[in-house]
Design an enzyme around this catalytic site. Structure first.
Site, PDB file in Angstrom:
ATOM      1  N   SER A  69      53.674 -50.654  32.273  1.00 34.44           N
ATOM      2  CA  SER A  69      53.609 -51.163  31.002  1.00 34.44           C
ATOM      3  C   SER A  69      52.370 -52.100  30.860  1.00 34.44           C
ATOM      4  CB  SER A  69      54.931 -51.846  30.356  1.00 34.44           C
ATOM      5  OG  SER A  69      55.329 -52.836  31.505  1.00 34.44           O
ATOM      6  N   ARG A 121      56.565 -41.373  20.762  1.00 37.48           N
ATOM      7  CA  ARG A 121      55.927 -40.725  19.584  1.00 37.48           C
ATOM      8  C   ARG A 121      55.021 -39.671  20.079  1.00 37.48           C
ATOM      9  NH1 ARG A 121      59.346 -42.674  16.861  1.00 37.48           N
ATOM     10  NH2 ARG A 121      59.194 -44.316  15.417  1.00 37.48           N
ATOM     11  N   ASP A 169      60.876 -34.619  22.307  1.00 33.84           N
ATOM     12  CA  ASP A 169      61.583 -34.973  21.067  1.00 33.84           C
ATOM     13  C   ASP A 169      60.524 -35.213  20.008  1.00 33.84           C
ATOM     14  OD1 ASP A 169      64.021 -35.370  19.536  1.00 33.84           O
ATOM     15  OD2 ASP A 169      63.556 -37.549  19.631  1.00 33.84           O
ATOM     16  N   GLU A 197      54.248 -33.632  13.849  1.00 35.46           N
ATOM     17  CA  GLU A 197      55.933 -33.208  13.379  1.00 35.46           C
ATOM     18  C   GLU A 197      55.904 -33.189  11.798  1.00 35.46           C
ATOM     19  OE1 GLU A 197      57.476 -36.036  16.037  1.00 35.46           O
ATOM     20  OE2 GLU A 197      58.513 -37.131  14.520  1.00 35.46           O
ATOM     21  N   HIS A 224      62.996 -34.362  16.878  1.00 41.73           N
ATOM     22  CA  HIS A 224      62.877 -35.880  16.515  1.00 41.73           C
ATOM     23  C   HIS A 224      64.295 -36.346  16.367  1.00 41.73           C
ATOM     24  CE1 HIS A 224      60.291 -39.546  15.679  1.00 41.73           C
ATOM     25  NE2 HIS A 224      61.379 -39.857  16.087  1.00 41.73           N
ATOM     26  N   VAL A 225      65.291 -36.088  17.267  1.00 38.86           N
ATOM     27  CA  VAL A 225      66.631 -36.319  17.109  1.00 38.86           C
ATOM     28  C   VAL A 225      67.074 -37.607  18.078  1.00 38.86           C
ATOM     29  CG1 VAL A 225      67.156 -34.219  15.840  1.00 38.86           C
ATOM     30  CG2 VAL A 225      67.347 -34.645  18.606  1.00 38.86           C
TER      31      VAL A 225
HETATM   32  P1  NDP Z   1      60.237 -52.294  23.109  1.00 39.72           P
HETATM   33  O1  NDP Z   1      59.126 -53.035  22.318  1.00 39.72           O
HETATM   34  O2  NDP Z   1      61.490 -52.919  23.538  1.00 39.72           O
HETATM   35  O3  NDP Z   1      59.601 -51.520  24.238  1.00 39.72           O
HETATM   36  C1  NDP Z   1      58.065 -50.972  24.307  1.00 39.72           C
HETATM   37  C2  NDP Z   1      57.718 -50.866  25.789  1.00 39.72           C
HETATM   38  O4  NDP Z   1      56.253 -50.163  25.792  1.00 39.72           O
HETATM   39  C3  NDP Z   1      57.428 -52.391  26.464  1.00 39.72           C
HETATM   40  O5  NDP Z   1      57.981 -52.365  27.727  1.00 39.72           O
HETATM   41  C4  NDP Z   1      55.976 -52.420  26.583  1.00 39.72           C
HETATM   42  O6  NDP Z   1      55.588 -53.249  27.558  1.00 39.72           O
HETATM   43  C5  NDP Z   1      55.373 -51.041  26.364  1.00 39.72           C
HETATM   44  N1  NDP Z   1      54.271 -50.662  25.989  1.00 39.72           N
HETATM   45  C6  NDP Z   1      53.588 -51.224  24.916  1.00 39.72           C
HETATM   46  N2  NDP Z   1      52.463 -50.822  24.428  1.00 39.72           N
HETATM   47  C7  NDP Z   1      52.089 -50.420  25.799  1.00 39.72           C
HETATM   48  C8  NDP Z   1      50.781 -49.724  26.301  1.00 39.72           C
HETATM   49  N3  NDP Z   1      49.592 -49.633  25.685  1.00 39.72           N
HETATM   50  N4  NDP Z   1      50.876 -49.296  27.555  1.00 39.72           N
HETATM   51  C9  NDP Z   1      51.829 -49.452  28.330  1.00 39.72           C
HETATM   52  N5  NDP Z   1      53.054 -49.983  27.937  1.00 39.72           N
HETATM   53  C10 NDP Z   1      52.939 -50.325  26.771  1.00 39.72           C
HETATM   54  O7  NDP Z   1      60.506 -50.949  22.247  1.00 39.72           O
HETATM   55  P2  NDP Z   1      61.803 -49.913  22.224  1.00 39.72           P
HETATM   56  O8  NDP Z   1      62.362 -49.819  23.435  1.00 39.72           O
HETATM   57  O9  NDP Z   1      62.996 -50.796  21.260  1.00 39.72           O
HETATM   58  O10 NDP Z   1      61.243 -48.907  21.445  1.00 39.72           O
HETATM   59  C11 NDP Z   1      60.098 -48.014  22.119  1.00 39.72           C
HETATM   60  C12 NDP Z   1      59.806 -46.835  21.293  1.00 39.72           C
HETATM   61  O11 NDP Z   1      60.492 -45.880  21.069  1.00 39.72           O
HETATM   62  C13 NDP Z   1      59.916 -47.153  19.652  1.00 39.72           C
HETATM   63  O12 NDP Z   1      58.687 -48.018  19.246  1.00 39.72           O
HETATM   64  C14 NDP Z   1      59.707 -45.974  18.904  1.00 39.72           C
HETATM   65  O13 NDP Z   1      58.304 -45.386  18.968  1.00 39.72           O
HETATM   66  C15 NDP Z   1      60.497 -45.002  20.074  1.00 39.72           C
HETATM   67  N6  NDP Z   1      61.793 -44.482  19.695  1.00 39.72           N
HETATM   68  C16 NDP Z   1      61.749 -43.093  19.420  1.00 39.72           C
HETATM   69  C17 NDP Z   1      63.053 -42.691  18.788  1.00 39.72           C
HETATM   70  C18 NDP Z   1      63.174 -41.146  18.870  1.00 39.72           C
HETATM   71  O14 NDP Z   1      63.985 -40.830  17.838  1.00 39.72           O
HETATM   72  N7  NDP Z   1      62.561 -40.301  19.562  1.00 39.72           N
HETATM   73  C19 NDP Z   1      63.917 -43.363  18.489  1.00 39.72           C
HETATM   74  C20 NDP Z   1      63.728 -44.805  18.721  1.00 39.72           C
HETATM   75  C21 NDP Z   1      62.508 -45.333  19.096  1.00 39.72           C
HETATM   76  P3  NDP Z   1      53.997 -54.324  27.385  1.00 39.72           P
HETATM   77  O15 NDP Z   1      54.149 -54.849  26.122  1.00 39.72           O
HETATM   78  O16 NDP Z   1      54.481 -55.166  28.516  1.00 39.72           O
HETATM   79  O17 NDP Z   1      53.013 -53.170  27.450  1.00 39.72           O
END
Ligand code: NDP
Length: 311
Positions: free
Chosen positions: A168, A225, A249, A254, A272-273
């Site tokens: 991250s 995403r 997913d 999509e 996307h589920v």
């Molecule tokens: P969080 O904000 O808790 O976690 C996101 C993580 O991504 C953090 O650890 C952040 O760490 C890291 N991150 C952000 N930008 C970057 C980058 N440029 N490079 C590397 N790491 C990065 O979010 P959640 O865990 O709650 O959710 C994550 C995502 O999951 C959602 O935003 C959504 O897009 C996706 N999602 C998909 C679903 C689906 O149906 N498939 C359902 C729910 C969520 P740091 O800031 O240190 O980089």
């Protein structure tokens, strides 16, 4: 209240007790031109989103409640600049999305779809046992984005005895090994699981170089995403054998999924589920409505997006 995108009947029933619900689709920008001043709140989801153009057409908009944790389809920086609160639904879906990631990983390793098709086609009886698969035990799993859901995935994988590593932008206070370079992590991994937010900051993070580093025995899982993975590079890597398997997913365009991806035997594809169970959507819907109604009552909210936490 303007509804942009879907909501459940339970959500609409609760919202309808406090608001007149206008549905985007029944109404367009022209309608907003004459009636936009009535709208103070929006309920939307992570896909439909709210553009600055819509914000401009709603001079009295105070709050956007997003039915989902990912809000990359909402211009939250612009909303915050205008003093518009944006909320989302963190945490209540962590376990469900983690289950989806593990499901995709196991389906790739144990060739779930291939073997299901084998039985259905009568091949077991006609040709004998199916070819062997790979064990999902004792793998090195790299998590791209060790946030709320990333941590839930790491925990949920425990029975398979993985070595968890992560990338991250910042190092976290965890015992897992941190890589500040994604390609270096991918070259040390058997599986790469993407679970960052979408948007400009993560666009095509997983590119030809990262996929090549993951390699012919490697598995890519994307529950974040579609924009996070270079889909053309992914198709090329899977088709040429430079990458072993992919469980997806989410997709760039999509619900359109490229035919090339659909034709590949080394993919498992879901529509996307990630959070789409009755139980988890009910919890997400409840939090979406509670944010909305609390804001209507006293101007406070439960779960603002980081961009709006200072409002
Ligand atoms: P969080 O904000 O808790 O976690 C996101 C993580 O991504 C953090 O650890 C952040 O760490 C890291 N991150 C952000 N930008 C970057 C980058 N440029 N490079 C590397 N790491 C990065 O979010 P959640 O865990 O709650 O959710 C994550 C995502 O999951 C959602 O935003 C959504 O897009 C996706 N999602 C998909 C679903 C689906 O149906 N498939 C359902 C729910 C969520 P740091 O800031 O240190 O980089």
């Amino acid at each position: 209240m303007l509804l942009i995108g879907g909501a459940t009947d339970a959500m609409l029933a609760r919202i309808g007790k406090h608001f007149t619900i206008h549905k985007w689709g029944d109404h367009d920008l022209a309608w907003l031109g004459g009636n936009g001043a009535e709208i103070t709140h929006i309920v939307t989801n992570g896909h439909a989103g709210v553009t600055p153009q819509i914000m401009t057409a709603l001079p009295n908009l105070k709050m956007i409640s997003c039915y989902g944790v990912g809000y990359d389809a909402i211009d939250a920086v612009e909303a915050a600049r205008r003093g518009i609160m944006v909320t989302h639904t963190p945490n209540v879906l962590n376990e469900e999305v983690a289950t989806t990631a593990v499901l995709l990983m196991l389906a790739c390793y144990r060739e779930l779809l291939r073997d299901d098709a084998y039985v259905r086609a009568g091949e077991w009886e006609a040709s004998g046992g199916a070819p062997l698969t790979r064990s999902a035990d004792n793998q090195t799993v790299g998590i791209l984005g060790l946030g709320r859901i990333g941590l839930a995935i790491a925990n949920k994988l425990a029975p398979w005895n993985p070595t968890i590593v992560y990338h991250s932008r910042s190092k976290k206070d965890v015992s897992y090994t941190y890589y500040d370079d994604l390609t270096a992590m991918a070259s040390d991994c058997d599986v790469l699981i993407c679970i960052t937010p979408g948007g400009a900051g993560t666009e095509k993070l997983v590119d030809t170089e990262v996929l090549g580093a993951l390699g012919p025995r490697g598995t890519l899982i994307n529950v974040s995403r579609g924009s996070v993975v270079d889909e053309a590079a992914l198709i090329e890597a899977l088709a040429s054998g430079k990458l072993g398997w992919a469980g997806l997913d989410v997709f760039e365009g999509e619900p359109h999924v490229p035919q090339a991806l659909r034709d590949l035997p080394n993919t498992v594809l879901l529509p996307h589920v990630g959070s789409a169970t009755v139980e988890t959507r009910a919890a997400m819907g409840a939090l979406t409505v509670e944010n909305l109604l609390q804001h209507l009552k006293d101007g406070t909210v439960i779960s603002p997006v980081p961009e709006c936490s200072g409002l």
